[in-house]
Enzyme design. Structure first.
Site, PDB file in Angstrom:
ATOM      1  N   GLU A 180      65.530  42.842  22.011  1.00  0.00           N
ATOM      2  CA  GLU A 180      66.339  44.026  21.731  1.00  0.00           C
ATOM      3  C   GLU A 180      66.113  45.039  22.856  1.00  0.00           C
ATOM      4  O   GLU A 180      65.005  45.153  23.374  1.00  0.00           O
ATOM      5  CB  GLU A 180      65.912  44.595  20.359  1.00  0.00           C
ATOM      6  CG  GLU A 180      66.294  46.020  20.072  1.00  0.00           C
ATOM      7  CD  GLU A 180      67.800  46.267  20.060  1.00  0.00           C
ATOM      8  OE1 GLU A 180      68.555  45.463  19.477  1.00  0.00           O
ATOM      9  OE2 GLU A 180      68.208  47.297  20.649  1.00  0.00           O
ATOM     10  N   CYS A 196      81.036  41.255  15.967  1.00  0.00           N
ATOM     11  CA  CYS A 196      81.820  42.339  15.368  1.00  0.00           C
ATOM     12  C   CYS A 196      83.144  42.520  16.097  1.00  0.00           C
ATOM     13  O   CYS A 196      83.835  43.509  15.884  1.00  0.00           O
ATOM     14  CB  CYS A 196      81.008  43.636  15.347  1.00  0.00           C
ATOM     15  SG  CYS A 196      80.306  44.065  16.935  1.00  0.00           S
ATOM     16  N   CYS A 243      84.532  62.091   2.346  1.00  0.00           N
ATOM     17  CA  CYS A 243      84.958  60.785   2.871  1.00  0.00           C
ATOM     18  C   CYS A 243      84.579  59.724   1.867  1.00  0.00           C
ATOM     19  O   CYS A 243      83.411  59.567   1.522  1.00  0.00           O
ATOM     20  CB  CYS A 243      84.289  60.518   4.215  1.00  0.00           C
ATOM     21  SG  CYS A 243      84.475  58.799   4.742  1.00  0.00           S
ATOM     22  N   GLN A 299      72.459  47.644   9.876  1.00  0.00           N
ATOM     23  CA  GLN A 299      73.774  47.297   9.340  1.00  0.00           C
ATOM     24  C   GLN A 299      74.269  48.411   8.425  1.00  0.00           C
ATOM     25  O   GLN A 299      73.535  48.857   7.550  1.00  0.00           O
ATOM     26  CB  GLN A 299      73.684  45.980   8.570  1.00  0.00           C
ATOM     27  CG  GLN A 299      73.330  44.778   9.439  1.00  0.00           C
ATOM     28  CD  GLN A 299      74.480  44.323  10.309  1.00  0.00           C
ATOM     29  OE1 GLN A 299      75.634  44.674  10.078  1.00  0.00           O
ATOM     30  NE2 GLN A 299      74.175  43.549  11.329  1.00  0.00           N
ATOM     31  N   TYR A 331      69.498  40.269  20.457  1.00  0.00           N
ATOM     32  CA  TYR A 331      70.120  41.517  19.975  1.00  0.00           C
ATOM     33  C   TYR A 331      69.626  41.777  18.542  1.00  0.00           C
ATOM     34  O   TYR A 331      70.417  41.927  17.618  1.00  0.00           O
ATOM     35  CB  TYR A 331      71.650  41.432  19.976  1.00  0.00           C
ATOM     36  CG  TYR A 331      72.277  41.033  21.287  1.00  0.00           C
ATOM     37  CD1 TYR A 331      72.653  42.002  22.220  1.00  0.00           C
ATOM     38  CD2 TYR A 331      72.516  39.701  21.594  1.00  0.00           C
ATOM     39  CE1 TYR A 331      73.250  41.632  23.417  1.00  0.00           C
ATOM     40  CE2 TYR A 331      73.107  39.327  22.793  1.00  0.00           C
ATOM     41  CZ  TYR A 331      73.483  40.294  23.694  1.00  0.00           C
ATOM     42  OH  TYR A 331      74.077  39.926  24.870  1.00  0.00           O
TER      43      TYR A 331
HETATM   44  N1  SAH Z   1      70.903  41.957  14.688  1.00  0.00           N
HETATM   45  C1  SAH Z   1      70.697  43.329  14.374  1.00  0.00           C
HETATM   46  C2  SAH Z   1      71.375  44.305  15.346  1.00  0.00           C
HETATM   47  C3  SAH Z   1      72.769  43.998  15.754  1.00  0.00           C
HETATM   48  S1  SAH Z   1      73.609  45.278  16.596  1.00  0.00           S
HETATM   49  C4  SAH Z   1      71.129  43.600  12.947  1.00  0.00           C
HETATM   50  O1  SAH Z   1      71.750  42.760  12.316  1.00  0.00           O
HETATM   51  O2  SAH Z   1      70.812  44.673  12.430  1.00  0.00           O
HETATM   52  C5  SAH Z   1      73.409  44.869  18.268  1.00  0.00           C
HETATM   53  C6  SAH Z   1      72.073  45.241  18.833  1.00  0.00           C
HETATM   54  O3  SAH Z   1      72.055  44.861  20.222  1.00  0.00           O
HETATM   55  C7  SAH Z   1      71.734  46.724  18.807  1.00  0.00           C
HETATM   56  O4  SAH Z   1      70.486  46.897  18.222  1.00  0.00           O
HETATM   57  C8  SAH Z   1      71.698  47.130  20.292  1.00  0.00           C
HETATM   58  O5  SAH Z   1      70.745  48.123  20.575  1.00  0.00           O
HETATM   59  C9  SAH Z   1      71.338  45.819  20.966  1.00  0.00           C
HETATM   60  N2  SAH Z   1      71.753  45.655  22.365  1.00  0.00           N
HETATM   61  C10 SAH Z   1      72.851  46.164  22.975  1.00  0.00           C
HETATM   62  N3  SAH Z   1      72.930  45.728  24.240  1.00  0.00           N
HETATM   63  C11 SAH Z   1      71.861  44.909  24.429  1.00  0.00           C
HETATM   64  C12 SAH Z   1      71.393  44.135  25.550  1.00  0.00           C
HETATM   65  N4  SAH Z   1      72.063  44.131  26.703  1.00  0.00           N
HETATM   66  N5  SAH Z   1      70.282  43.414  25.395  1.00  0.00           N
HETATM   67  C13 SAH Z   1      69.604  43.411  24.214  1.00  0.00           C
HETATM   68  N6  SAH Z   1      70.003  44.109  23.128  1.00  0.00           N
HETATM   69  C14 SAH Z   1      71.114  44.851  23.239  1.00  0.00           C
END
Ligand code: SAH
Length: 455
Positions: A336, A411, A162, A286, A315
């Site tokens: 989170e 996203c 891939c 990411q 998040y």
């Molecule tokens: N900001 C981070 C992660 C983004 S991805 C970065 O840039 O790396 C989104 C994240 O939200 C994931 O880690 C997922 O586990 C979390 N998530 C999903 N549903 C959620 C909720 N209801 N409350 C809190 N976090 C949540």
């Protein structure tokens, strides 16, 4: 009005693209969606499905090609569900993605005058992924297959190579295939919920060179784990961790809750924005590290911290966005839902000497309310939800803090536009948005938006 019929052959001019990367043409006013076509094409398609106001086509022949067309450079293209833009130039892909964000903001959000920055394209269109979650199956001859699901299906398309993956993943895949041929347990079968080996899950710390290999099993372990470890060690430079993840559930969710390390560390480490991050197999990270740095730089620009702010990172995953800005804030709070990611975030704070951060495990909406009850009043809030976007309750709580600025990292342009509309109604209109291409060649597009309080 004549109606479109199944199996009918029609000629179309492709004028747009859907969010999934199918070309859109119109026949007697009806939209027809056809994969593998490109804006600017004149095509002949066979109608394969008809709904009330639209239809789906299958490309039969390109009558006159779009100037954006290029020769696809992957034998799995159009079969595996990964890439949808290998038949047009990268410039054309970026245009499509930018238009998709603009369209969502206008149509769903009603934001017709919102300044949209030009999409931030990637320097590398290939080899950018630091994560692969490869479903396992068996072919008619009984040999192991490993690759990606075909579009909208659970049929595995075997992809030995891939282009989106780093070279080291192919080494790991080959070693796993060879080991499985000799020692592998039966492959998991979705229909009967039997068999053991479900997926091969790979992660790569691009800056450190560390690789994590994880086998997702319907059970607690595998026979011949030692042989697997030595096969991987021999083949994969930088192998830092081998993990067994147990997923006994009858589910589409890829990973189970429990992990057991059978070689090396429980985490792999990577560097992002000059900071060290440790990541457990269950923590989000990411997928495109280089573009993530650019995304975070944009988020930091929008956050415009001066050193006096309380920054809330909702998040937050393993803490990456907030920690990358912590030295420009007075205090950092992170929320989170995945416990392992929260543990990583706390450890990552320590690892980088960040002493003004506190991380909470829980649902963002509930935690945001708890913080409000505790009397916290964030000045800047970062939101980075999964595709489904934010809960309206959370949006109300965040607006209720009356922060100066909100930075929304999204996203999915559609849920972003929906959520921005609610924020605007609550006194936080968007000021500007910047699309970022985190996933070249695929349908996904990321957007960062800045919202500020109405004066
Ligand atoms: N900001 C981070 C992660 C983004 S991805 C970065 O840039 O790396 C989104 C994240 O939200 C994931 O880690 C997922 O586990 C979390 N998530 C999903 N549903 C959620 C909720 N209801 N409350 C809190 N976090 C949540």
């Amino acid at each position: 009005m004549t109606l479109l019929r199944k199996n009918q052959i029609v000629e179309l001019d492709i004028t747009g693209m859907t969010a999934q990367g199918a070309g859109v043409g119109h026949w007697e006013g009806m939209a027809v969606f056809t994969p593998l076509t490109a804006p600017g094409d004149r095509v002949r398609v066979r109608v394969v499905k008809v709904a009330k106001n639209y239809g789906f086509g299958r490309l039969e022949e390109v009558l006159s090609p779009s100037p954006d067309r290029v020769e696809p450079d992957c034998p799995c293209f159009a079969q595996c569900g990964g890439c949808c833009y290998r038949h047009i130039s990268y410039q054309a892909e970026l245009k499509v993605k930018e238009a998709r964000v603009r369209d969502a903001l206008e149509r769903i959000g009603g934001f017709h005058d919102l300044p949209l920055r030009p999409i931030l394209g990637a320097d590398r269109r290939d080899g950018y992924r630091n994560k692969a979650l490869l479903p396992l199956g068996v072919d008619k001859q009984g040999a192991l297959t490993m690759g990606f699901y075909a579009v909208n299906s659970h049929r595995i398309v075997d992809c030995p190579y891939c282009r989106l993956q780093p070279e080291v993943f192919h080494r790991a895949m080959n070693a796993f295939r060879e080991w499985a041929g000799k020692y592998g347990d039966p492959v998991y079968q979705e229909e009967s919920h039997s068999g053991r080996m479900r997926r091969l899950y790979l992660r790569y710390g691009e800056q450190t060179g560390q690789v994590m290999a994880c086998v997702v099993v319907n059970g607690n372990g595998l026979h011949h784990e030692e042989e697997l470890v030595s096969a991987l060690r021999k083949a994969v430079p930088g192998l830092a961790s081998v993990v067994i993840n147990s997923n006994r559930d009858r589910t589409n969710v890829a990973l189970g809750q429990s992990c057991r390390t059978i070689y090396g560390a429980d985490v792999i480490q990577d560097t992002l924005c000059g900071l060290q991050f440790r990541l457990s197999p269950l923590s989000f990270y990411q997928v495109n590290r280089t573009q993530a740095e650019r995304l975070y730089q944009l988020a930091a620009k929008y956050a415009s911290l001066t050193g006096n702010e309380l920054l809330l990172d909702l998040y937050c995953g393993a803490g990456t966005i907030g920690l990358s800005m912590a030295n420009r804030a007075k205090r950092l709070l992170g929320v989170e839902i995945i416990p392992e990611a929260v543990e990583n975030a706390r450890e990552n704070a320590r690892l980088n000497g960040v002493e003004n951060g506190e991380f909470f495990c829980g649902d963002a909406a509930k935690a945001a309310q708890m913080l409000a009850q505790r009397g916290e009043r964030p000045d800047v809030v970062i939101l980075d939800p999964p595709r489904k976007g934010c809960d309206p309750e959370l949006i109300r709580t965040v607006a209720g803090y009356q922060p100066q600025r909100i930075v929304y990292v999204s996203c999915d342009p559609a849920t972003l536009a929906r959520d921005l509309k609610l924020f605007a109604e609550l006194g936080y209109p968007p000021q500007e948005a910047s699309p970022v291409d985190m996933f070249p060649a695929t349908s996904h597009v990321e957007t960062v938006a800045l919202l500020t309080r109405n004066p």
